[in-house]
Design an enzyme around this catalytic site. Structure first.
Site, PDB file in Angstrom:
ATOM      1  CD  GLN A 347      -3.194  -0.348   0.149  1.00 42.10           C
ATOM      2  OE1 GLN A 347      -3.102   0.759  -0.354  1.00 42.10           O
ATOM      3  NE2 GLN A 347      -4.214  -1.150  -0.100  1.00 42.10           N
ATOM      4  CD  GLU A 397       0.299 -10.718  -5.549  1.00 38.49           C
ATOM      5  OE1 GLU A 397       0.635 -10.232  -6.645  1.00 38.49           O
ATOM      6  OE2 GLU A 397      -0.672 -10.287  -4.881  1.00 38.49           O
ATOM      7  CG  ASN A 447      -6.057  -4.778  -1.642  1.00 34.58           C
ATOM      8  OD1 ASN A 447      -6.575  -3.868  -2.283  1.00 34.58           O
ATOM      9  ND2 ASN A 447      -4.953  -4.608  -0.946  1.00 34.58           N
ATOM     10  CB  CYS A 509      -7.375   2.015  -5.544  1.00 32.58           C
ATOM     11  SG  CYS A 509      -6.801   1.115  -6.999  1.00 32.58           S
ATOM     12  CD  GLU A 555      -7.409   1.166  -1.635  1.00 35.57           C
ATOM     13  OE1 GLU A 555      -7.076  -0.019  -1.771  1.00 35.57           O
ATOM     14  OE2 GLU A 555      -6.844   2.102  -2.206  1.00 35.57           O
TER      15      GLU A 555
END
Length: 562
Positions: A347, A397, A447, A509, A555
């Protein structure tokens, strides 16, 4: 006869005088009618609230668009003075702006606006928070109307799809970015080796590169490294690479810093037709500049070099070559230590991330028997920060180096109830959830990047590269190319069809972009064509976080339940 009102400059617009940077005459005499008019008008191009405009700036001049940087730059106009100075200059007035009695009355009348939750902040900061709140409110209204078109009625009395909380302010306002990307292109003076930020658009073909010296969300250390890099390439006989097909070599610079004082610099270089010996020479010169030459003032912890023939390359496509220093930098979040690789996601606002993760933990309602599924986990920050609340964390990921960092972070912090899987979420997640029948509650945190959960996979027909938007960046954003789009619902399908997932936290975002498609896919009725057979989710609560002060972005955390 009704008195005609003179138009006022709206946020993001400025009069022609301001846009050209020139003054518009002297200020009126103190005490005159024109001077009193100053106190009732605010100049939008100066950030609003910090300066009072002269009579020439009351909106009578033609309006022209200005860059979004106007909020961040706060460039004072030549003919403006601070509001307090103007008040003090008025004859026959008490220099104290408000008496105690007047102040008490105003305090009683003044109520905080719904979207602002930053007491004691400046007028500008509160106004920008209100702008962000209204933006998120419109997004939720859009989601409610789009769901209604699909036969799902979730509208609240105010037209929103769910309750919207006030914007949570960032604990740090200035210089908060821990990562900055600087481009190399022609500057306003025509210098093709200007290192800075793009102004303009590729579609309009009016891109120019401006230095970031006045941008307040970028820390001074980043600006220093960028200036040193510009000095280096200025003396290099090699050209900058503006358009790939036109040649040139020096490309963008990425600077990452941490609260522990670490600094990582990553230089991207297009090799073109250079041989290995010539490449080795350039790497040696770059290293010498930043370790022994003028660039040593940057005190780099890590200096990386990447040869890239594409706009974005992963480590697997083109390895990051460590020229100097440590292979990683380290950051602390909520008492945990995190290792950061060159291309690992972290972040951009560390202080804001701590506030965000704490809220995510509360909204998850995770208990001791809960399993947390962290999709697009990056270096594992969310999962590891919540590991003490749950029985197990499963992270996914796509960036291989980030997975290595996440595993190292778990081991270093003594956290043993986490496992991390490398690969694309659309490939890994269906395999994980296809046979999931565990009795334990499964809470999911998503996310993703601005591209969302790949509800559409886009390929540039010119370069066959997978891209997250409808514009190919192979030509450094200056030319458009044809894009082929193929639907891909595998991630949302796996989540929808897993009955154990009753609670989902989506962190976005850019909720008005591709994420909006994900919201609709999560909440729409069962769709056999998309193989969405599971029960639909319902948006329950939305909380915006000001992760990007001095910009219009924030966000959004959206809680879905079923």
């Amino acid at each position: 006869m009704r008195k005609e009102r003179r138009p006022r400059a709206a946020p993001g617009l400025a009069c022609a005088e301001h846009s050209e940077g020139s003054g518009s005459g002297p200020l009126p005499e103190p005490g005159s009618a024109g001077c009193r008019a100053l106190l009732r008008e605010v100049c939008s191009c100066c950030g609003g609230g910090w300066w009072a405009c002269c009579a020439a700036c009351r909106g009578a001049a033609p309006l022209v668009p200005t860059m979004a940087l106007s909020w961040a730059l706060r460039l004072p106009c030549r003919h403006l003075r601070p509001l307090s100075a103007l008040l003090r200059s008025l004859p026959g007035r008490d220099h104290s702006l408000l008496t105690e009695k007047t102040a008490a009355k105003q305090k009683e009348k003044k109520k905080p606006e719904k979207g602002c939750s930053l007491p004691g902040s400046s007028w500008e900061e509160r106004t920008l928070l209100q702008v962000k709140y209204e933006s998120q409110r419109k997004i939720l209204q859009t989601l409610a109307s789009r769901l209604k078109e699909l036969g799902v009625d979730v509208q609240q009395p105010d037209g929103l799809c769910c309750p919207l909380q006030p914007v949570v302010p960032s604990p740090v306002i200035t210089g908060y970015r821990n990562k900055s990307t600087f481009s190399v292109n022609r500057g306003p003076d025509g210098n093709p080796k200007t290192v800075g930020l793009y102004v303009g658009t590729g579609r309009a073909r009016n891109i120019v590169c401006v230095k970031a010296n006045q941008v307040e969300n970028i820390p001074s250390k980043h600006k220093l490294v960028a200036q040193c890099y510009e000095d280096f390439i200025h003396h290099s006989p090699l050209d900058s690479c503006i358009l790939f097909h036109e040649g040139g070599h020096w490309r963008e610079l990425v600077v990452r810093t941490t609260s522990r004082g670490h600094t990582m610099a990553i230089v991207t270089f297009h090799p073109q037709e250079l041989g290995q010996e010539a490449l080795a020479m350039q790497k040696a010169l770059l290293k010498e500049f930043f370790t022994c030459g003028p660039g040593r003032v940057c005190a780099l912890t890590s200096l990386y070099f990447q040869e890239s023939t594409m706009t974005r390359c992963s480590h697997e496509q083109s390895p990051f070559q460590l020229l100097h220093g440590e292979p990683h930098i380290f950051e602390e979040v909520l008492g945990l230590k995190f290792r950061i690789s060159p291309d690992a996601f972290f972040q951009v606002n560390t202080g804001g991330a701590e506030v965000l993760y704490q809220t995510v933990g509360e909204l998850s309602q995770a208990g001791g028997d809960t399993i947390l599924l962290d999709i697009c986990c990056g270096t594992g920050t969310i999962g590891l920060s919540l590991a003490h609340r749950v029985s197990k964390v499963i992270g996914i990921e796509v960036v291989a180096k980030a997975i290595e960092d996440a595993r190292w972070n778990a081991a270093f912090n003594g956290i043993s109830n986490c496992e991390f899987h490398g690969g694309k979420a659309e490939a890994v997640l269906p395999q994980l959830l296809s046979s999931w029948e565990g009795p334990q509650p499964l809470v999911t945190v998503v996310n993703p990047s601005r591209a969302g959960l790949h509800s559409s996979v886009q390929f540039c027909d010119a370069c066959c590269a997978r891209i997250p938007s409808g514009e190919c960046m192979v030509m450094v954003g200056q030319w458009e190319s044809t894009v082929s789009v193929f639907a891909d619902y595998r991630v949302v399908r796996a989540i929808r069809n897993c009955k154990s997932i009753r609670r989902l936290l989506y962190i976005s975002c850019k909720p008005e972009g591709e994420a909006m498609r994900n919201f609709l896919e999560l909440c729409c009725p069962p769709n056999p064509q998309k193989k969405l057979s599971g029960a639909s989710f319902t948006p329950t609560l939305a909380i915006p976080f000001d992760m990007f002060p001095h910009t219009v972005h924030c966000e959004l955390v959206l809680l879905f339940t079923r």
